[in-house]
Design an enzyme around this catalytic site. Structure first.
Site, PDB file in Angstrom:
ATOM      1  N   SER A  44     -80.458  42.015 -32.520  1.00  0.00           N
ATOM      2  CA  SER A  44     -79.217  41.750 -31.665  1.00  0.00           C
ATOM      3  C   SER A  44     -79.082  41.234 -30.295  1.00  0.00           C
ATOM      4  O   SER A  44     -78.319  41.206 -29.446  1.00  0.00           O
ATOM      5  CB  SER A  44     -78.618  43.351 -31.803  1.00  0.00           C
ATOM      6  OG  SER A  44     -79.595  44.148 -30.788  1.00  0.00           O
ATOM      7  N   HIS A  83     -80.063  47.000 -25.380  1.00  0.00           N
ATOM      8  CA  HIS A  83     -78.911  46.347 -25.197  1.00  0.00           C
ATOM      9  C   HIS A  83     -78.838  46.090 -23.747  1.00  0.00           C
ATOM     10  O   HIS A  83     -79.187  46.728 -22.977  1.00  0.00           O
ATOM     11  CB  HIS A  83     -77.674  46.816 -25.857  1.00  0.00           C
ATOM     12  CG  HIS A  83     -77.824  46.394 -27.275  1.00  0.00           C
ATOM     13  ND1 HIS A  83     -76.550  46.964 -28.276  1.00  0.00           N
ATOM     14  CD2 HIS A  83     -78.063  45.733 -28.172  1.00  0.00           C
ATOM     15  CE1 HIS A  83     -76.719  46.663 -29.507  1.00  0.00           C
ATOM     16  NE2 HIS A  83     -77.784  45.733 -29.775  1.00  0.00           N
ATOM     17  N   ASP A 113     -70.699  47.729 -27.585  1.00  0.00           N
ATOM     18  CA  ASP A 113     -71.413  48.880 -28.306  1.00  0.00           C
ATOM     19  C   ASP A 113     -70.435  50.264 -28.539  1.00  0.00           C
ATOM     20  O   ASP A 113     -71.093  51.134 -29.027  1.00  0.00           O
ATOM     21  CB  ASP A 113     -72.688  49.268 -27.854  1.00  0.00           C
ATOM     22  CG  ASP A 113     -73.572  48.098 -27.780  1.00  0.00           C
ATOM     23  OD1 ASP A 113     -73.481  47.219 -28.510  1.00  0.00           O
ATOM     24  OD2 ASP A 113     -74.746  48.328 -27.175  1.00  0.00           O
TER      25      ASP A 113
END
Length: 171
Positions: A44, A83, A113
């Site tokens: 990701s 992230h 998210d």
């Protein structure tokens, strides 16, 4: 091998394990993070970080900036997520304490998210959810951890090798 030699080997093994544990806890104290080193488990965050990269975290800064890569935990989910901070805002509580709220997104993901956060939560709380900000990384070194975690035969093989080396090593 007599009983005394076996006890010495057992003590050596205990010393190695306790040293590793003390190193981990000491690193956690220095970085102010319960998990100062993490392994990237998904794609990701590509191209910034690849699956298998080891990330070193720092959690001593009061606030994080937009664009920083953070590692956070979602309540009720055991695996931390790596992230980038997309948005942030600060909220002042009734007791005049400033809380930083964050919205994150994986570089390789099409959306933010929000769907990953805890139920009815629109943001991450900097103090409660974030384990740390990524300060350094080692590419691909974490694949050993992934292999051991995802493959039970690799885990059993490694444990067997460790046990065998402990039994066969003589002082």
């Amino acid at each position: 091998m007599n009983i005394r030699q076996q006890l010495v080997q057992l003590l050596n093994l205990a010393m190695v394990l306790s040293t590793a544990f003390m190193f981990w806890k000491g690193l956690g104290l220095v970085t102010n993070s319960n998990s100062p080193i993490v392994v990237v488990l998904s794609g990701s965050m590509e191209p910034a970080f690849q699956r298998g990269d080891i990330l070193f975290l720092w959690n001593r800064d009061k606030y994080v900036d937009i664009g920083d890569v953070v590692v956070y935990e979602v309540k009720g989910k055991p695996i931390p997520i790596v992230h980038r901070v997309l948005r942030e805002h600060k909220v002042t509580n009734k007791d005049r304490k400033v809380r930083q709220l964050l919205l994150t997104k994986g570089d390789n993901n099409p959306t933010d998210d929000l769907s990953l956060y805890a139920h009815k939560s629109n943001y991450l709380d900097r103090d409660e959810d974030v384990l740390g900000t990524v300060k350094a990384y080692l590419p691909k070194v974490g694949y050993v951890t992934i292999l051991i975690t995802e493959n039970k035969y690799a885990k059993l093989g490694l444990l067997g090798l460790m046990a065998l080396s402990t039994l066969l090593t003589r002082e």
